[in-house]
Enzyme design. Sequence first.
Site, PDB file in Angstrom:
ATOM      1  N   HIS A 169      -5.293  -0.242  11.820  1.00  0.00           N
ATOM      2  CA  HIS A 169      -4.682  -1.547  12.091  1.00  0.00           C
ATOM      3  C   HIS A 169      -5.608  -2.446  12.915  1.00  0.00           C
ATOM      4  O   HIS A 169      -6.396  -1.979  13.728  1.00  0.00           O
ATOM      5  CB  HIS A 169      -3.364  -1.368  12.854  1.00  0.00           C
ATOM      6  CG  HIS A 169      -2.313  -0.673  12.055  1.00  0.00           C
ATOM      7  ND1 HIS A 169      -1.483  -1.342  11.196  1.00  0.00           N
ATOM      8  CD2 HIS A 169      -1.972   0.643  11.975  1.00  0.00           C
ATOM      9  CE1 HIS A 169      -0.657  -0.468  10.620  1.00  0.00           C
ATOM     10  NE2 HIS A 169      -0.939   0.745  11.074  1.00  0.00           N
ATOM     11  N   HIS A 186       0.850  -1.198   0.000  1.00  0.00           N
ATOM     12  CA  HIS A 186       0.000   0.000   0.000  1.00  0.00           C
ATOM     13  C   HIS A 186       0.880   1.240   0.000  1.00  0.00           C
ATOM     14  O   HIS A 186       2.100   1.142   0.149  1.00  0.00           O
ATOM     15  CB  HIS A 186      -0.969  -0.007   1.184  1.00  0.00           C
ATOM     16  CG  HIS A 186      -0.297   0.022   2.524  1.00  0.00           C
ATOM     17  ND1 HIS A 186       0.281  -1.091   3.092  1.00  0.00           N
ATOM     18  CD2 HIS A 186      -0.091   1.038   3.392  1.00  0.00           C
ATOM     19  CE1 HIS A 186       0.799  -0.764   4.256  1.00  0.00           C
ATOM     20  NE2 HIS A 186       0.604   0.513   4.472  1.00  0.00           N
ATOM     21  N   ASP A 246       0.610  -8.397  10.522  1.00  0.00           N
ATOM     22  CA  ASP A 246       0.671  -7.027  11.066  1.00  0.00           C
ATOM     23  C   ASP A 246       0.358  -7.064  12.560  1.00  0.00           C
ATOM     24  O   ASP A 246      -0.703  -7.523  12.972  1.00  0.00           O
ATOM     25  CB  ASP A 246      -0.387  -6.177  10.331  1.00  0.00           C
ATOM     26  CG  ASP A 246      -0.471  -4.735  10.820  1.00  0.00           C
ATOM     27  OD1 ASP A 246       0.458  -4.294  11.537  1.00  0.00           O
ATOM     28  OD2 ASP A 246      -1.459  -4.053  10.474  1.00  0.00           O
ATOM     29  N   ASP A 257      19.895  12.670   5.933  1.00  0.00           N
ATOM     30  CA  ASP A 257      19.881  14.056   6.394  1.00  0.00           C
ATOM     31  C   ASP A 257      20.345  14.897   5.214  1.00  0.00           C
ATOM     32  O   ASP A 257      21.502  14.812   4.829  1.00  0.00           O
ATOM     33  CB  ASP A 257      20.838  14.201   7.578  1.00  0.00           C
ATOM     34  CG  ASP A 257      20.968  15.649   8.042  1.00  0.00           C
ATOM     35  OD1 ASP A 257      20.135  16.471   7.636  1.00  0.00           O
ATOM     36  OD2 ASP A 257      21.903  15.949   8.802  1.00  0.00           O
ATOM     37  N   ASP A 308      -0.481  -4.154   5.936  1.00  0.00           N
ATOM     38  CA  ASP A 308      -1.185  -3.523   7.063  1.00  0.00           C
ATOM     39  C   ASP A 308      -2.671  -3.759   6.826  1.00  0.00           C
ATOM     40  O   ASP A 308      -3.157  -3.569   5.716  1.00  0.00           O
ATOM     41  CB  ASP A 308      -0.916  -2.015   7.091  1.00  0.00           C
ATOM     42  CG  ASP A 308       0.452  -1.676   7.657  1.00  0.00           C
ATOM     43  OD1 ASP A 308       1.142  -2.584   8.155  1.00  0.00           O
ATOM     44  OD2 ASP A 308       0.835  -0.495   7.605  1.00  0.00           O
TER      45      ASP A 308
END
Lengths: 557, 557
Positions: free
Chosen positions: A367, A72, A194, A442, A162
Amino acid sequence: MVKKNSLKIIPLGGLSGIGKNMMVLEKDNHIIIIDCGIMFPDDDMPGIDFIIPDFSYIKKNKSKVKGIILTHGHEDHIGGLPFLFKEIDVPVYATKLTIGLTKIKFESSKNAPAVKYNEINPEEPLEIGPFHIDFFRVNHSVPDGVGLVIKTDIGTVVHTGDFKFDYDPIDNRVIQFSKIARAGEEGVLALLCDSTNAEEFGYTLPEKDVGKTLSEKFEKASKRIIVATFSSHIHRIQQVMDVASKLNKKVAISGKSILKTIRIAAELGYLKIPEDTIIPISKIDEFPLKEIVILSTGSQGEPLSALNRMALGEHKRISIMKGDMVIISASPVPGNERAISNTINRLIKKGADVYYESIAGVHVSGHAAREEIKIMINMVNPRYFIPIHGEDKHKIQAAQIAESMGIDQKNIIIAENGDIIKMNHNLCRISGNLHPQTIYVDGVGMGNIEDIVLKDRRVLSRNGIMFIVIGIDCIGKRIICEPDFILKGIIYIENLKKLLDEAKKIIRDTIKNCLNSNIINKTAIEGLVNDRMEKFIFKKAEIRPIIITRVIGPDRH
Amino acid sequence: MVKKNSLKIIPLGGLSGIGKNMMVLEKDNHIIIIDCGIMFPDDDMPGIDFIIPDFSYIKKNKSKVKGIILTHGHEDHIGGLPFLFKEIDVPVYATKLTIGLTKIKFESSKNAPAVKYNEINPEEPLEIGPFHIDFFRVNHSVPDGVGLVIKTDIGTVVHTGDFKFDYDPIDNRVIQFSKIARAGEEGVLALLCDSTNAEEFGYTLPEKDVGKTLSEKFEKASKRIIVATFSSHIHRIQQVMDVASKLNKKVAISGKSILKTIRIAAELGYLKIPEDTIIPISKIDEFPLKEIVILSTGSQGEPLSALNRMALGEHKRISIMKGDMVIISASPVPGNERAISNTINRLIKKGADVYYESIAGVHVSGHAAREEIKIMINMVNPRYFIPIHGEDKHKIQAAQIAESMGIDQKNIIIAENGDIIKMNHNLCRISGNLHPQTIYVDGVGMGNIEDIVLKDRRVLSRNGIMFIVIGIDCIGKRIICEPDFILKGIIYIENLKKLLDEAKKIIRDTIKNCLNSNIINKTAIEGLVNDRMEKFIFKKAEIRPIIITRVIGPDRH
């Protein structure tokens, strides 16, 4: 013994903390990858944008990788792809909306590669080498999610992605029970399940419950309504628009990410925008206050989000007024609680009526809670149970659920990122670990930085830094520039001038002693000055800044 | 108009965020202070130990201050006293245990003053100038807490302190309904009401419920039990000891703060240590594992606490073993969620069975939930309602409760820290604000640091720092020491050496240009080099470290 004809499953992410989900399945020299996400940093990783999985194993086995399947379109499942594609170039398999959301990810990255997308139709199986993959639709907080039934000659693996169970979802696409149950009937070797919400008792509430609450709140609003939610939560956005339209309100959108997902979801047919409902944010002043609904980002209290800028009074177009209704239609991602509370408090101070999770039913999770995990285990009826998508505490809770349902403890595998799980008909065991590193991103920098930089940053942020520069002519044995101090991030010290004058004297004495004793190596002098200063500053002010002394002189190059 | 004969109430803390509770009551040139606590810093205040109230108003009105009354012995109500006593020296009024816990605070501070303690007997009133004060016992998460009924010639003010209703508390001292109700019958002008839990629906559960859960868990433990709780939660500690004793287990204690409070509470009779139950931590290896209970600090995931050291494998005496049961008998203070989760995950990884709030009933709060706030309002029946001890979101919730019970909206005062609340028979209004500053404490440094240092610390921690030192003979117009770089907290940069070589060249060119153009002022040269470097580093590495350039030379002193 695990025989040669075995299946290797290697979670490269998602099993040692929530985020950067990535799973490798390997058989007969063929690798498929399921998901490739990012993880958001903890508070003790200042300045880090996000964390991605360690791709070393993929790099080493490049030629084996045959495809990437995305379950997803959430960041923690797709966000790492632009980085992975610096290493490999293989076909990507995903449903239509997931492809749409993935394309957005690549748009914002430099030198985007030409990714070969293959749209999944969940009703059609996919063959990749020794893997025969059936899909089943799931319910989740973004539409178009799927779980996988992966068949191989040694058995079937079910990967839930999920999921939650929603029997009356917004898009009428109920999680495909029959397909899951059929796989279970045919026999499943391993269930990768999940476990994000394995701490939650009972069942997760249906998405439509939020719609009812939104409807009640919208009806009683006498001024503007501002709703903040996750930008990919298309069903939530659909409900906001539907309720607004029913009540003849207009919806304006604030926040780059939510604008993008709305555009994509509408284009692809996942969001049905009611007629005459959307207005540009620049036009909100042309309507009565009570006709205005603003959909915005910032449900996590993100500093630069639209909602937080409103809360700070720094939003270009929207100043919070007394009586504005703000609905935070989301739950805090762990670690964001304080930031969200700060945003809420600021909005209240500006006169808004704020509704949020703990006081109003304005959010439900995406969930499965404990009872839903039980339904999944029941239907799949696997020999091996492997909790995924969780911290240790979530995996343990999911494992306990599985055990309470009769799965033998020795058939429950609590795995870590990097574990090499080998399985065949008779056995499933962890045969080793790849010891993946934590890869921080970063700016354009990316790499395992051994935690030294993070440690420095933590000390810098807690204690500040003190620089001492001295010019010494080591040959002529004399100080040519007096000690000079530069302080950053050091808290208010009483009588700072006096303290620094004393420090100067100590440094001068230290250097004279060095030169008199014929210590003329600059590094040695720097070390001695540093030692003296650390002790002196701690004695006087009880603080321990980082102290860096640099001796320069004509003979140093 | 507020007439001259009015009462001033000035919250110096506790009304703009939870913590540093401090309330000033002023009448006829007499001031009494209620509580003086500390507040724990947010994540965006790196290195700050804690925050204390701004005492400026107290300093200015020193001669008026007649006494300090402490409602109970928690840090956020007493922790600021050692700092306040640097400014004033007045009698302290508190119950026996609160005095005991306050003495511990002064023990750990340097040059402790000789504080004049006056023990409160809650059955006896206290007269301080124009204030006649009756006390009522309350239930809370530390014993011996009181609320105040403060009578003056213009009316009565009720200050609840921190409270909950517990009808069957551990020490059999139920909150004194009758006294509160009597005050209500006689007429109350203003109720200052604890609103910490105003977001919580229903009632807070009784402390004894935790005892039942602990008893169940203790009975099923087959190895050692480790219980972490707040060190001042004497009733929780009592229940742990009682359950342990009943099951013939031994209790060892780990953690300085919990050892201190246990000693004080036992000495003063607030904790009844069952016979033959306590053993020194050094002796735990002499007993079978299943007879051992360890009481420890660290329920908030504090880095240096006993529990976190166990989780990290750094505790001197206790190594977590498979099957150890760990009970975290506390709830996360907002902002600590991530730290606690990390501790839990580490313990699980070491093989412990961990029980914590979200999965087991091992904690109840010490604050009144919504229905209890209603009971309080009902009994006190005040003309004015002023929520205290809360963030804006909590105060607003408490205010809405009061309004729903029929208190006129204009009689509900949502005040901030520093507000000067004036009231008499007819009126209650905020007449101004003292604009208190945020006083940070870090080591021995203490002061309002204008947020500049904190801003520096945040930038340091996110972006790191880069120092550039150059030696220039500005008179002779030549570079005498080549540019030297010192980097701290800067993330991995690809080809760093190459980047710095380029930087050096740019700096050299910049300086030569300066000297050629007769720019010989060092500060001007530093500014120009800084500018060039900031742009260069951002262009090359997309990071923005703090850059500090220092030019030194023989002519600079």
